[in-house]
Design a protein around this motif. Structure first.
Motif, short mmCIF file in Angstrom:
data_model
loop_
_atom_site.label_atom_id
_atom_site.label_comp_id
_atom_site.label_asym_id
_atom_site.label_seq_id
_atom_site.Cartn_x
_atom_site.Cartn_y
_atom_site.Cartn_z
N ILE A 1 -7.18 36.90 -8.76
CA ILE A 1 -7.03 36.08 -7.37
C ILE A 1 -5.58 35.96 -7.25
CG2 ILE A 1 -7.17 33.88 -8.41
CD1 ILE A 1 -9.08 35.23 -5.13
N ASP A 2 -4.58 35.76 -7.84
CA ASP A 2 -2.96 35.53 -7.69
C ASP A 2 -2.61 36.44 -7.18
OD1 ASP A 2 -3.27 32.90 -8.97
OD2 ASP A 2 -3.11 33.94 -11.03
N ASP A 3 -3.09 37.94 -6.96
CA ASP A 3 -2.41 38.96 -6.35
C ASP A 3 -2.57 38.72 -4.76
OD1 ASP A 3 -1.56 40.09 -8.82
OD2 ASP A 3 -3.42 41.36 -9.09
N LEU A 4 -3.40 37.87 -4.33
CA LEU A 4 -3.83 37.98 -2.93
C LEU A 4 -2.97 36.50 -2.38
CD1 LEU A 4 -7.77 38.23 -3.46
CD2 LEU A 4 -6.08 39.86 -2.62
N ASP A 5 -2.93 36.81 -0.88
CA ASP A 5 -1.86 35.75 -0.30
C ASP A 5 -3.03 34.78 0.02
OD1 ASP A 5 -0.36 34.22 1.28
OD2 ASP A 5 -0.20 35.68 2.65
N ALA B 1 -4.75 35.88 6.03
CA ALA B 1 -6.26 36.15 6.16
C ALA B 1 -6.63 37.14 5.06
CB ALA B 1 -6.48 36.87 7.48
N LEU B 2 -7.84 37.32 4.54
CA LEU B 2 -8.16 38.12 3.35
C LEU B 2 -7.94 39.53 3.98
CD1 LEU B 2 -9.67 35.48 2.55
CD2 LEU B 2 -10.93 37.01 1.27
N PRO B 3 -7.37 40.63 3.19
CA PRO B 3 -7.31 42.13 3.58
C PRO B 3 -8.38 42.48 4.29
CG PRO B 3 -6.70 41.58 1.30
CD PRO B 3 -7.05 40.33 1.73
N THR B 4 -8.32 43.18 5.02
CA THR B 4 -9.43 43.87 5.94
C THR B 4 -9.24 45.18 6.19
OG1 THR B 4 -11.01 43.50 7.81
CG2 THR B 4 -8.71 43.27 8.02
N SER B 5 -10.32 46.08 6.75
CA SER B 5 -10.18 47.26 7.14
C SER B 5 -10.99 47.40 8.40
CB SER B 5 -11.06 48.21 6.15
OG SER B 5 -12.42 48.07 5.90
N SER B 6 -10.78 48.35 9.06
CA SER B 6 -11.43 48.55 10.36
C SER B 6 -12.92 48.79 10.33
CB SER B 6 -10.95 49.96 11.09
OG SER B 6 -9.55 50.05 10.88
#
Length: 372
Positions: free
Chosen positions: A249-253, A257-262
């Motif tokens: 979880i520490d690798d995420l900002d 916003a949480l990473p997303t995709s199209s």
């Protein structure tokens, strides 16, 4: 014999608001006052101070002592029972998913789903300081597509190895979401892997895989009206379930916003309902012996599979298995089943043995049955 055993103390009561249900918590015993003090702190966001005497449910606990371990253990018991009451009281009002939920930058709701141990509570605590915290365990998605807040305490590691501690969202500095029920915007499947690498990646699951990712997280499949249709519509609403693969979880900002995709186009998430599968009549005895469908609780067809919900299980059929099931609206002999498969797929090597094998597997899984 002690005096408090002859004349037990009057129970102490508190009332909380859990997903629209008023649940009274009654504690009695030597540690009741200490328990209620801790409970009031942990549940203060859902505590009803001037509660109406009429409640929907009740949870009763005996607190035999004031030790930290006893209080921690009974706090966990109370949380579990309150949540169960909330789930039972909302069956049929929407989709109940085992999921954490947060609000995003737009104010819409993001669900974080995954099996036990996937890190839902950790993620809710990590992102909840900068996003509105809705819940860390059970999310109720209404038929309108909104998510009901349930800002219950979070179970976090405490000083005792034998029990976790129930902590209020306020004590953990989690952000309060805007008032009301936010619209569902994203469904994220948590996929935590030690070998995932430093950079998280996000991929979209097709409709069939998305349904199979969510089905285990529904609190009651058979009690959910049209569960497959409902899930398919939710998945289409958010443009597909997103699978977030990450190492830690520490690798995420935590701020953004949480990473997303199209998102998928609507036609990629399209589905249909077999005209007769959920509602076909039960065969009569005089229909004769043959292989016939087990009546499904629900059924849909996606681009690559026919998906059936039968009792508490979900099965995807394609190819020969799908053809067999479609042929068995009424009892069919083995020869008739083989003829139906050949009409759809044409003759192929060992088609008789392969059809019989598929039919046997469908019977073993309860999808078909022999009528005699």
């Amino acid at each position: 014999m002690r005096a408090d055993q002859i004349h037990p103390a009057r129970p102490q009561t508190l009332v909380v608001h859990a997903l629209g249900r008023r649940v009274r918590v009654c504690a009695r015993g030597p540690g009741a006052a200490e328990f209620c003090s801790h409970f009031s702190t942990a549940w203060r966001q859902l505590l009803l101070i001037d509660a109406d005497p009429d409640v929907d449910d009740e949870v009763s606990l005996v607190v035999p002592d004031r030790t930290e371990q006893t209080i921690s253990e009974l706090m966990a018991v109370a949380e579990s029972q309150i949540t169960l009451k909330a789930i039972q009281g909302n069956v049929g009002t929407g989709v109940l998913l085992h999921a954490a939920a947060l609000t995003g930058e737009s104010g819409g709701a993001t669900l974080l789903v995954g099996p036990s141990g996937a890190g839902k509570t950790t993620a809710a605590q990590y992102f909840g300081r900068h996003h509105g915290y809705l819940t860390d365990e059970i999310a109720l998605v209404r038929s309108t597509g909104t998510v009901s807040p349930y800002p219950k305490p979070l179970s976090v590691a405490g000083p005792l190895a034998t029990a976790k501690t129930q902590r209020s969202p306020n004590d953990l500095d989690l952000a309060t979401p805007p008032a009301g029920e936010p619209a569902l915007e994203r469904i994220i499947l948590l996929d935590r892997r030690p070998d995932a690498g430093e950079h998280a990646r996000v991929s979209r699951l097709d409709l069939t895989d998305g349904i199979f990712a969510l089905v285990p997280q529904i609190s009651s499949l058979t009690a959910t009206p049209r569960p497959l249709v409902t899930l398919a519509r939710l998945i289409a609403r958010v443009g597909g379930v997103e699978q977030l693969t990450y190492r830690s979880i520490d690798d995420l900002d935590p701020y953004g916003a949480l990473p997303t995709s199209s998102p998928f186009d609507s036609d990629e998430l399209a589905f249909s309902v077999p005209a007769e599968s959920p509602t076909h009549s039960t065969p009569r005895i005089d229909d004769g012996r043959g292989l016939v469908r087990t009546r499904p609780h629900d059924a849909i067809e996606t681009r690559d599979a026919l998906i059936l919900a039968i009792r508490d299980s979900v099965t995807a059929l394609s190819g020969v298995s799908r053809s067999i099931w479609l042929a068995c609206e009424r009892p069919r002999s083995s020869a008739e089943v083989l003829d139906a498969v050949r009409r759809e797929h044409g003759p192929f090597p060992q088609d008789s043995e392969i059809t019989a094998s598929h039919a046997d597997q469908l019977v073993q899984h309860g999808v078909l049955r022999w009528l005699s």
